[in-house]
Every structure is written in C-alpha cells, then in structure tokens.
Write a protein that holds these residues in place. Structure first.
Motif, PDB file in Angstrom:
ATOM      1  N   TYR A  94     -13.052   9.952   0.209  1.00 18.96           N
ATOM      2  CA  TYR A  94     -14.202   9.270  -0.279  1.00 18.96           C
ATOM      3  C   TYR A  94     -13.742   8.176  -1.016  1.00 18.96           C
ATOM      4  O   TYR A  94     -14.458   7.216  -1.183  1.00 18.96           O
ATOM      5  CB  TYR A  94     -15.324  10.004  -0.812  1.00 18.96           C
ATOM      6  N   VAL A  95     -12.627   8.039  -1.799  1.00 19.36           N
ATOM      7  CA  VAL A  95     -12.135   7.092  -2.620  1.00 19.36           C
ATOM      8  C   VAL A  95     -10.623   6.826  -2.254  1.00 19.36           C
ATOM      9  O   VAL A  95     -10.166   7.245  -1.206  1.00 19.36           O
ATOM     10  CB  VAL A  95     -12.001   7.453  -4.067  1.00 19.36           C
ATOM     11  N   GLU A  96     -10.355   5.913  -2.839  1.00 14.18           N
ATOM     12  CA  GLU A  96      -8.745   4.977  -2.557  1.00 14.18           C
ATOM     13  C   GLU A  96      -7.899   6.262  -3.003  1.00 14.18           C
ATOM     14  O   GLU A  96      -7.921   6.982  -3.691  1.00 14.18           O
ATOM     15  CB  GLU A  96      -8.632   4.017  -3.424  1.00 14.18           C
ATOM     16  N   PRO A  97      -6.999   6.348  -2.127  1.00 17.73           N
ATOM     17  CA  PRO A  97      -5.831   7.373  -2.195  1.00 17.73           C
ATOM     18  C   PRO A  97      -4.987   7.127  -3.570  1.00 17.73           C
ATOM     19  O   PRO A  97      -5.015   6.153  -4.064  1.00 17.73           O
ATOM     20  CB  PRO A  97      -4.854   6.944  -1.161  1.00 17.73           C
ATOM     21  N   PHE A  98      -4.684   8.264  -4.252  1.00 16.02           N
ATOM     22  CA  PHE A  98      -4.069   8.565  -5.262  1.00 16.02           C
ATOM     23  C   PHE A  98      -3.065   9.709  -5.328  1.00 16.02           C
ATOM     24  O   PHE A  98      -3.217  10.723  -4.637  1.00 16.02           O
ATOM     25  CB  PHE A  98      -5.169   8.461  -6.637  1.00 16.02           C
ATOM     26  N   ALA A  99      -2.393   9.997  -6.435  1.00 12.58           N
ATOM     27  CA  ALA A  99      -1.452  10.842  -6.300  1.00 12.58           C
ATOM     28  C   ALA A  99      -2.096  12.350  -6.740  1.00 12.58           C
ATOM     29  O   ALA A  99      -3.330  12.224  -7.689  1.00 12.58           O
ATOM     30  CB  ALA A  99      -0.456  10.483  -7.296  1.00 12.58           C
ATOM     31  N   THR A 100      -1.830  13.372  -6.461  1.00 14.53           N
ATOM     32  CA  THR A 100      -2.287  14.738  -6.870  1.00 14.53           C
ATOM     33  C   THR A 100      -1.161  15.832  -6.975  1.00 14.53           C
ATOM     34  O   THR A 100      -0.233  15.397  -6.249  1.00 14.53           O
ATOM     35  CB  THR A 100      -3.478  15.158  -5.824  1.00 14.53           C
ATOM     36  N   ILE A 134       0.774  -1.047  -0.167  1.00 14.87           N
ATOM     37  CA  ILE A 134      -0.078   0.006  -0.118  1.00 14.87           C
ATOM     38  C   ILE A 134       0.964   1.151  -0.037  1.00 14.87           C
ATOM     39  O   ILE A 134       1.825   1.332   0.640  1.00 14.87           O
ATOM     40  CB  ILE A 134      -0.928   0.057   1.273  1.00 14.87           C
ATOM     41  N   ASN A 135       0.822   2.112  -0.787  1.00  5.81           N
ATOM     42  CA  ASN A 135       1.456   3.185  -1.074  1.00  5.81           C
ATOM     43  C   ASN A 135       1.010   4.171   0.220  1.00  5.81           C
ATOM     44  O   ASN A 135       0.159   4.362   0.592  1.00  5.81           O
ATOM     45  CB  ASN A 135       1.072   4.294  -2.311  1.00  5.81           C
ATOM     46  N   GLN A 136       2.251   4.484   0.853  1.00  8.10           N
ATOM     47  CA  GLN A 136       2.125   5.401   2.158  1.00  8.10           C
ATOM     48  C   GLN A 136       2.247   6.853   1.623  1.00  8.10           C
ATOM     49  O   GLN A 136       3.028   7.257   0.699  1.00  8.10           O
ATOM     50  CB  GLN A 136       3.058   5.216   3.047  1.00  8.10           C
ATOM     51  N   PRO A 137       1.451   7.780   2.283  1.00 10.44           N
ATOM     52  CA  PRO A 137       1.572   9.295   1.938  1.00 10.44           C
ATOM     53  C   PRO A 137       3.214   9.675   1.923  1.00 10.44           C
ATOM     54  O   PRO A 137       3.987   9.371   2.761  1.00 10.44           O
ATOM     55  CB  PRO A 137       0.716  10.136   2.689  1.00 10.44           C
ATOM     56  N   LEU A 162     -11.134  22.454   2.106  1.00 12.27           N
ATOM     57  CA  LEU A 162     -10.148  21.749   1.180  1.00 12.27           C
ATOM     58  C   LEU A 162     -11.147  21.219  -0.092  1.00 12.27           C
ATOM     59  O   LEU A 162     -12.011  20.609   0.083  1.00 12.27           O
ATOM     60  CB  LEU A 162      -9.320  20.420   2.209  1.00 12.27           C
ATOM     61  N   GLY A 163     -10.581  21.452  -1.151  1.00 15.71           N
ATOM     62  CA  GLY A 163     -11.419  21.029  -2.273  1.00 15.71           C
ATOM     63  C   GLY A 163     -10.236  20.316  -3.136  1.00 15.71           C
ATOM     64  O   GLY A 163      -9.109  19.679  -3.096  1.00 15.71           O
ATOM     65  N   GLY A 164     -10.769  19.821  -4.558  1.00 17.09           N
ATOM     66  CA  GLY A 164      -9.947  19.094  -5.171  1.00 17.09           C
ATOM     67  C   GLY A 164      -9.746  17.553  -5.059  1.00 17.09           C
ATOM     68  O   GLY A 164     -10.536  16.986  -4.321  1.00 17.09           O
ATOM     69  N   ALA A 165      -8.685  17.148  -5.508  1.00 22.78           N
ATOM     70  CA  ALA A 165      -8.447  15.671  -5.549  1.00 22.78           C
ATOM     71  C   ALA A 165      -7.903  15.380  -3.965  1.00 22.78           C
ATOM     72  O   ALA A 165      -8.192  14.048  -3.442  1.00 22.78           O
ATOM     73  CB  ALA A 165      -7.224  15.291  -6.363  1.00 22.78           C
ATOM     74  N   LEU A 166      -7.513  16.146  -3.375  1.00 29.37           N
ATOM     75  CA  LEU A 166      -7.000  16.108  -1.738  1.00 29.37           C
ATOM     76  C   LEU A 166      -8.395  15.847  -1.025  1.00 29.37           C
ATOM     77  O   LEU A 166      -8.533  14.949  -0.389  1.00 29.37           O
ATOM     78  CB  LEU A 166      -6.245  16.761  -1.215  1.00 29.37           C
ATOM     79  N   ALA A 167      -9.392  16.419  -1.311  1.00 27.35           N
ATOM     80  CA  ALA A 167     -10.664  16.467  -0.444  1.00 27.35           C
ATOM     81  C   ALA A 167     -11.489  15.101  -1.185  1.00 27.35           C
ATOM     82  O   ALA A 167     -11.870  14.371  -0.286  1.00 27.35           O
ATOM     83  CB  ALA A 167     -11.512  17.651  -0.698  1.00 27.35           C
TER      84      ALA A 167
END
Length: 100
Positions: free
Chosen positions: A42-48, A3-6, A33-38
C-alpha cells in the motif's frame, strides 16, 4: 533519482512457498503476510528487518503449531535465531492468530 530495487538476497518467494507448504501438509489452516512487508503493498517500498507470517493453527492455544513449524522448517535447512527462523539469513517470524 535511482529507484531502489529489491535485494536479490530477499528470499520472499521461499518464505511464501514455505507457508503454503505448511497448509498443504495440514499443519496450519491458512496464513497471511503481515508487518512491513504487507504494508509495502500500500505504500512506497522501504527496508524491513523481517517477514511476519500470521497463521491460523490447527490446534488450540497461542503457541499451537509453533514447535512443529520450527521443526519442519529446520529439517528443510532453515536456522533458528531467537524467535525467528532464518531462510538464507533473512528472519521470518510465525505468529499464531486466533479470532482475527
């Protein structure tokens, strides 16, 4: 599967502290906070690429507060690159929100 860690380089706590500091200084009314980080809530983590901070300005107009926000955060060591402020190299965009 790993699992990718932050990334330890992601200064999200610094970004959130800065937004809260703008409220405490009376420069903005509130923020979100908006955009991908927000969306990651609700969803699986991904790069932003960046953090989007939507704020309710104290003044009127779509650019209300932006010059003062940039000046304050630059005085705290943030850098400007195009429309973003950079905290430890991570881009943050402040966007005034009216009537949302």
């Amino acid at each position: 599967m790993a699992i990718n860690q932050p990334s330890e380089n992601l200064p999200l706590a610094d970004v959130l502290r800065a937004a809260n500091g703008l409220v405490a200084a009376g420069m903005i009314e509130d923020w979100a906070l908006g955009g991908a980080l927000a969306a990651i809530y609700y969803v699986e983590p991904f790069a932003t690429y960046d953090a989007d901070i939507f704020f309710i300005p104290k003044g009127k107009g779509l650019t209300a507060g932006i010059p003062a926000i940039y000046a304050r955060l630059q005085s705290q060591g943030w850098q400007v690159e195009h429309e973003h402020l950079l905290i430890r190299g991570f881009p943050v965009q402040f966007l005034a929100a009216h009537g949302l």
